[in-house]
Design a protein around this motif. Structure first.
Motif, PDB file in Angstrom:
ATOM      1  N   ARG A 130     129.860  35.622  12.941  1.00  0.00           N
ATOM      2  CA  ARG A 130     129.899  36.850  13.749  1.00  0.00           C
ATOM      3  C   ARG A 130     131.048  36.813  14.745  1.00  0.00           C
ATOM      4  O   ARG A 130     131.720  37.821  14.970  1.00  0.00           O
ATOM      5  CB  ARG A 130     128.568  37.043  14.469  1.00  0.00           C
ATOM      6  CG  ARG A 130     127.405  37.358  13.560  1.00  0.00           C
ATOM      7  CD  ARG A 130     126.252  37.986  14.332  1.00  0.00           C
ATOM      8  NE  ARG A 130     125.782  37.140  15.413  1.00  0.00           N
ATOM      9  CZ  ARG A 130     124.820  36.232  15.288  1.00  0.00           C
ATOM     10  NH1 ARG A 130     124.256  36.036  14.097  1.00  0.00           N
ATOM     11  NH2 ARG A 130     124.430  35.502  16.325  1.00  0.00           N
ATOM     12  N   THR A 131     131.293  35.628  15.333  1.00  0.00           N
ATOM     13  CA  THR A 131     132.393  35.511  16.304  1.00  0.00           C
ATOM     14  C   THR A 131     133.736  35.759  15.634  1.00  0.00           C
ATOM     15  O   THR A 131     134.572  36.518  16.141  1.00  0.00           O
ATOM     16  CB  THR A 131     132.361  34.112  16.947  1.00  0.00           C
ATOM     17  OG1 THR A 131     131.082  33.911  17.562  1.00  0.00           O
ATOM     18  CG2 THR A 131     133.449  33.985  17.994  1.00  0.00           C
ATOM     19  N   TRP A 132     133.958  35.100  14.497  1.00  0.00           N
ATOM     20  CA  TRP A 132     135.212  35.304  13.775  1.00  0.00           C
ATOM     21  C   TRP A 132     135.330  36.751  13.289  1.00  0.00           C
ATOM     22  O   TRP A 132     136.418  37.336  13.316  1.00  0.00           O
ATOM     23  CB  TRP A 132     135.301  34.331  12.612  1.00  0.00           C
ATOM     24  CG  TRP A 132     136.499  34.532  11.731  1.00  0.00           C
ATOM     25  CD1 TRP A 132     136.496  34.865  10.422  1.00  0.00           C
ATOM     26  CD2 TRP A 132     137.881  34.415  12.113  1.00  0.00           C
ATOM     27  NE1 TRP A 132     137.762  34.974   9.936  1.00  0.00           N
ATOM     28  CE2 TRP A 132     138.651  34.698  10.968  1.00  0.00           C
ATOM     29  CE3 TRP A 132     138.527  34.112  13.299  1.00  0.00           C
ATOM     30  CZ2 TRP A 132     140.040  34.679  10.973  1.00  0.00           C
ATOM     31  CZ3 TRP A 132     139.927  34.085  13.312  1.00  0.00           C
ATOM     32  CH2 TRP A 132     140.671  34.366  12.161  1.00  0.00           C
ATOM     33  N   GLY A 133     134.228  37.314  12.889  1.00  0.00           N
ATOM     34  CA  GLY A 133     134.263  38.703  12.444  1.00  0.00           C
ATOM     35  C   GLY A 133     134.648  39.651  13.569  1.00  0.00           C
ATOM     36  O   GLY A 133     135.443  40.580  13.364  1.00  0.00           O
ATOM     37  N   ARG A 134     134.095  39.429  14.757  1.00  0.00           N
ATOM     38  CA  ARG A 134     134.464  40.282  15.894  1.00  0.00           C
ATOM     39  C   ARG A 134     135.941  40.136  16.219  1.00  0.00           C
ATOM     40  O   ARG A 134     136.608  41.116  16.574  1.00  0.00           O
ATOM     41  CB  ARG A 134     133.603  39.941  17.107  1.00  0.00           C
ATOM     42  CG  ARG A 134     132.143  40.357  16.966  1.00  0.00           C
ATOM     43  CD  ARG A 134     131.355  40.098  18.233  1.00  0.00           C
ATOM     44  NE  ARG A 134     129.957  40.443  18.063  1.00  0.00           N
ATOM     45  CZ  ARG A 134     129.469  41.676  18.148  1.00  0.00           C
ATOM     46  NH1 ARG A 134     130.300  42.694  18.396  1.00  0.00           N
ATOM     47  NH2 ARG A 134     128.178  41.903  17.981  1.00  0.00           N
TER      48      ARG A 134
END
Length: 514
Positions: free
Chosen positions: A404-408
């Protein structure tokens, strides 16, 4: 024979009409046929004998039973018979069942009659089978019947067979027509099908316009080669399913223009070569599946109802055209596996994205890919990219924290590759910031003997590029807190480059595969 029966006996060889009606609407109402006297009463046994050949046709004429305004006593039992004469009963009262099980006939018409029950399982009717305008109190059986002409049940009222409950008084004649209130008071319920027609085949059209069915329609595996028309019909059921048409086959099916149903309309696995229409219809199944249209194949689906209350299941179906509107969907919509060639309707891209997100089952990638593929086929590439971006954002919610962090980060930097211009915006913002800071606080020269002119633009650009191409990093050393800014620019440059590569890979993959 009574005088009334003698009239029928004499008229049969020529097929002439025998009309016992008196011309008064109230007195001719077949619902009050129990009160008709002997002058209008004919025994069913006599009619059966005539239809089975007790009298030959008059030479040069066609024999037939054409009878209006009669009270027919006893069961009209023609089961297993072969009837060559036409049967046409108009405004007649039949207090006992009409049994046409396994019959072979050349046309049967019970028009505007009051009938206890109709059994026609496995019947073969080579022509018209008509129940228009009749009131049938204990249901119709048409399972595995075959009608080579039309099946007509328009404006017919049908109540399902009764099941005895725990009422106060069961000692009454169940053949007598009673209101729903009377039935409930006496402890009877209608918890089966009003029309039981699994495996029915109709070569001509099946016209059920204005039909009122209390108990539901069971049409599993039925074939309607000339179409099924339920315009303006009203179907209620005490169970969860109002219409069960699993694996139904038809050229056209109309649940439109005032069609109403209390319960699920179920068409799982149906095959419809023309239009399936729910235009201006009202179907209510709150908290349940209101329209079960999964695993179906339909050339065109018209989903523009007045109201569909409940879940709509279109999963794993194949539609040629889907014409719908945003307010057609009241609750959960199941779209996983749905394939369509074309979409029609007044929809913005934002509306379609909300449509995809209505599923209570959570994120599924296929509906997004299907919608994006359709936009791409019609030349709306920006809309396709918007759908695929929404897909990535929905997918992000299913990942663990690192994902989720990398996606954001990917989303903010380049919009998952579907908004590459964001990278240019970030690069320009960082470049301007670095230029301003290093113009005010220039870095120190590392080799004091080397003659170099400091340019804040070139120096900041060299920090942003993952690999130094202007040889500025080795010539100048940031001072003070600007060292943190320089390191931030280097890291940002790598992140932007990685995001652009990842995004370009995602964008170019479908293009290459196509």
């Amino acid at each position: 024979m009574t005088p009334a029966e003698r009239q029928v006996w004499n008229a049969y060889p020529t097929g002439e009409w025998v009309d016992f009606r008196v011309g008064d609407r109230e007195r001719d109402d077949p619902a009050s046929g129990d009160g008709w006297g002997p002058e209008r009463t004919v025994r069913a046994d006599l009619l059966v004998a005539l239809l089975l050949g007790v009298r030959d046709p008059e030479p040069g004429r066609t024999a037939g039973l054409r009878l209006a305004g009669a009270r027919i006593t006893g069961s009209l039992d023609l089961s297993d018979a072969t009837v060559t004469a036409k049967v046409h009963l108009l405004n007649c009262h039949l207090a006992d069942p009409v049994d046409l099980t396994d019959i072979t006939a050349h046309g049967i018409r019970l028009r505007g009659c009051d009938v206890h029950r109709v059994r026609a399982a496995r019947a073969t009717v080579e022509g018209l089978f008509e129940l228009d305008g009749s009131h049938i109190h204990r249901g119709v059986r048409l399972d595995n019947a075959h009608v080579t002409g039309q099946l007509r049940m328009s404006h017919t009222r049908i109540t399902a067979p009764l099941r005895r409950g725990q009422g106060k008084n069961h000692k009454f004649d169940v053949r007598r027509p009673m209101s729903p209130g009377e039935l409930e008071e006496r402890g009877y319920t209608t918890d089966t099908w009003a029309v039981w027609a699994g495996g029915l085949t109709v070569d001509g059209g099946a016209f059920m316009r204005g039909l009122h069915a209390a108990g539901g329609l069971r049409l599993i595996g039925a074939r309607f080669n000339g179409g099924l028309y339920l315009r303006g019909a009203e179907v209620t059921s005490v169970r969860s399913i109002a219409v069960n048409g699993d694996h139904l086959q038809a050229t056209t099916v109309e649940f439109n223009n005032g069609f109403k149903a209390e319960g699920t309309v179920r068409l799982r696995g149906a095959r419809i070569d023309g239009v399936l229409s729910f235009h201006a219809s009202t179907v209510r199944a709150p908290g349940q599946i209101v329209l079960h249209l999964s695993h179906a194949q339909v050339d065109e689906v018209v989903l523009t109802p007045a109201s569909l209350q409940g879940t709509i299941n279109l999963g794993y179906s194949r539609f040629g055209v889907l014409l719908d509107q945003p307010d057609a969907y009241d609750g959960d919509v199941r779209l996983n596996g749905l394939v369509y060639e074309s979409l029609r309707g007044d929809w913005a891209v934002a509306d379609r994205l909300r449509w995809l997100r209505r599923s209570a089952n959570g994120y599924r990638p296929q509906p997004y890919e299907q919608l994006a593929g359709w936009y791409r086929r019609i030349g709306h590439e920006p809309d396709a990219r918007r759908v695929l971006l929404a897909k990535q954002r929905e997918r992000r919610g299913t990942l663990r924290l690192p994902g989720r962090t990398w996606g954001r980060l990917l989303d903010a930097m380049v919009g998952y590759g579907y908004r590459p211009w964001l990278a240019a915006v970030w690069a320009a913002l960082l470049l301007v910031t670095g230029m301003a800071v290093f113009h005010l606080i220039p870095p120190a020269k590392i080799d004091t003997e080397e003659v170099r002119h400091f340019d804040p633009f070139v120096y900041t650009l060299d920090l942003l590029v993952p690999v130094s191409v202007f040889e500025q990093r080795g010539a100048w050393e940031p001072v003070g807190w600007t060292l943190w800014l320089a390191n931030l620019l280097i890291v940002a440059g790598w992140v932007l480059a990685t995001a652009l590569i990842a995004g370009a890979t995602r964008v170019l993959r479908p293009v290459a595969s196509s």
